[in-house]
Design an enzyme around this catalytic site. Structure first.
Site, short mmCIF file in Angstrom:
data_model
loop_
_atom_site.label_atom_id
_atom_site.label_comp_id
_atom_site.label_asym_id
_atom_site.label_seq_id
_atom_site.Cartn_x
_atom_site.Cartn_y
_atom_site.Cartn_z
N LYS A 1 0.82 -1.22 0.00
CA LYS A 1 0.00 0.00 0.00
C LYS A 1 0.86 1.28 0.00
CE LYS A 1 -3.92 -2.24 2.23
NZ LYS A 1 -4.98 -2.12 3.27
N TYR B 1 -12.51 -1.89 -3.61
CA TYR B 1 -12.99 -2.08 -2.24
C TYR B 1 -14.51 -1.93 -2.14
CZ TYR B 1 -8.32 -2.23 -0.11
OH TYR B 1 -7.05 -2.60 0.28
N PHE C 1 -15.35 3.63 7.05
CA PHE C 1 -14.00 3.98 6.63
C PHE C 1 -13.81 3.98 5.11
CE2 PHE C 1 -14.02 -0.61 7.68
CZ PHE C 1 -13.61 -1.16 6.47
N ARG D 1 -2.12 -14.62 4.82
CA ARG D 1 -2.76 -13.85 5.90
C ARG D 1 -2.01 -14.04 7.22
NH1 ARG D 1 -7.43 -11.33 4.57
NH2 ARG D 1 -8.46 -11.48 6.58
N THR E 1 -5.42 -7.11 10.54
CA THR E 1 -5.68 -5.84 9.85
C THR E 1 -5.19 -4.66 10.66
OG1 THR E 1 -7.65 -6.81 8.84
CG2 THR E 1 -7.51 -4.40 8.85
N ARG F 1 2.63 -6.64 8.86
CA ARG F 1 1.94 -5.45 9.39
C ARG F 1 2.53 -5.01 10.73
NH1 ARG F 1 -3.99 -7.48 7.44
NH2 ARG F 1 -4.15 -6.24 5.52
N ASN G 1 -2.01 0.14 6.56
CA ASN G 1 -1.53 -1.10 7.17
C ASN G 1 -0.61 -1.91 6.26
OD1 ASN G 1 -3.53 -1.98 5.47
ND2 ASN G 1 -4.61 -3.23 6.98
N HIS H 1 -2.21 -5.45 1.58
CA HIS H 1 -3.51 -6.12 1.47
C HIS H 1 -3.25 -7.59 1.16
CE1 HIS H 1 -7.57 -7.08 0.16
NE2 HIS H 1 -7.03 -7.67 -0.89
N GLU I 1 -9.66 -10.50 -7.35
CA GLU I 1 -8.73 -9.38 -7.16
C GLU I 1 -7.54 -9.47 -8.11
OE1 GLU I 1 -9.97 -8.88 -2.46
OE2 GLU I 1 -7.93 -9.50 -2.96
#
Ligand code: CMP
Length: 140
Positions: A11, A51, A59, A87, A93, A104, A114, A117, A128
């Protein structure tokens, strides 16, 4: 896309901080093969489309602004059990809840900024990955 693929973005916060190389190193050292990758910058509209599942969340508007605020890396990763293993590698998150040693925990600045993704299911990994890459841009 095979079930053992997942999709990730590095990100804007992590890209801007110069953490792309360190994050890709962690990804490769964890056994993931990069099968497609590019640097790009989202528009607010494209971030909103990506998203869209979160569009009713409080948010959402801030997330679209943030995700279009600077360059990102988009990539498809391959490994056995890719979605779950990735993950686990990236952590929760909210970095405040992320386990020690996760991407993260090390690199994220906040629950929004964060660092990375990661897809939450095989189905979303396919959706995605296809959002960013045509079949000609992938290895295999
Ligand atoms: P990501 O895994 O990319 O999926 C949705 C994103 O929304 C999440 O990471 C965060 O960057 C962002 N976000 C911002 N606030 C929240 C929140 N309160 N709960 C979950 N996600 C949030």
């Amino acid at each position: 896309m095979a079930a053992n693929r997942t999709f990730t973005m590095i990100k804007p916060d992590a890209f801007e901080a110069g953490n792309t190389g360190a994050i890709l190193k962690m990804i490769e050292e964890a056994g993931f093969k990069i099968v497609a990758m590019k640097a790009t910058q989202l528009t607010p509209a494209i971030a909103g489309k990506f998203y869209e599942v979160h569009k009713e969340r409080p948010f959402y508007a801030d997330l679209c602004t943030y995700m279009s605020s600077g360059p990102i890396i988009a990539a498809i990763l391959e490994k056995d059990n890719a979605v779950e293993d990735y993950r686990n590698l990236i952590g929760a998150t909210n970095p405040a809840n992320a386990a020690e040693g996760t991407i993260r925990k090390i690199f994220a600045k906040s629950i929004e900024a964060n660092a990375v993704h990661g897809s939450d299911s095989d189905e979303n990994a396919e959706i995605e990955g296809s959002f960013f890459f045509s079949q000609f841009e992938r290895i295999g």
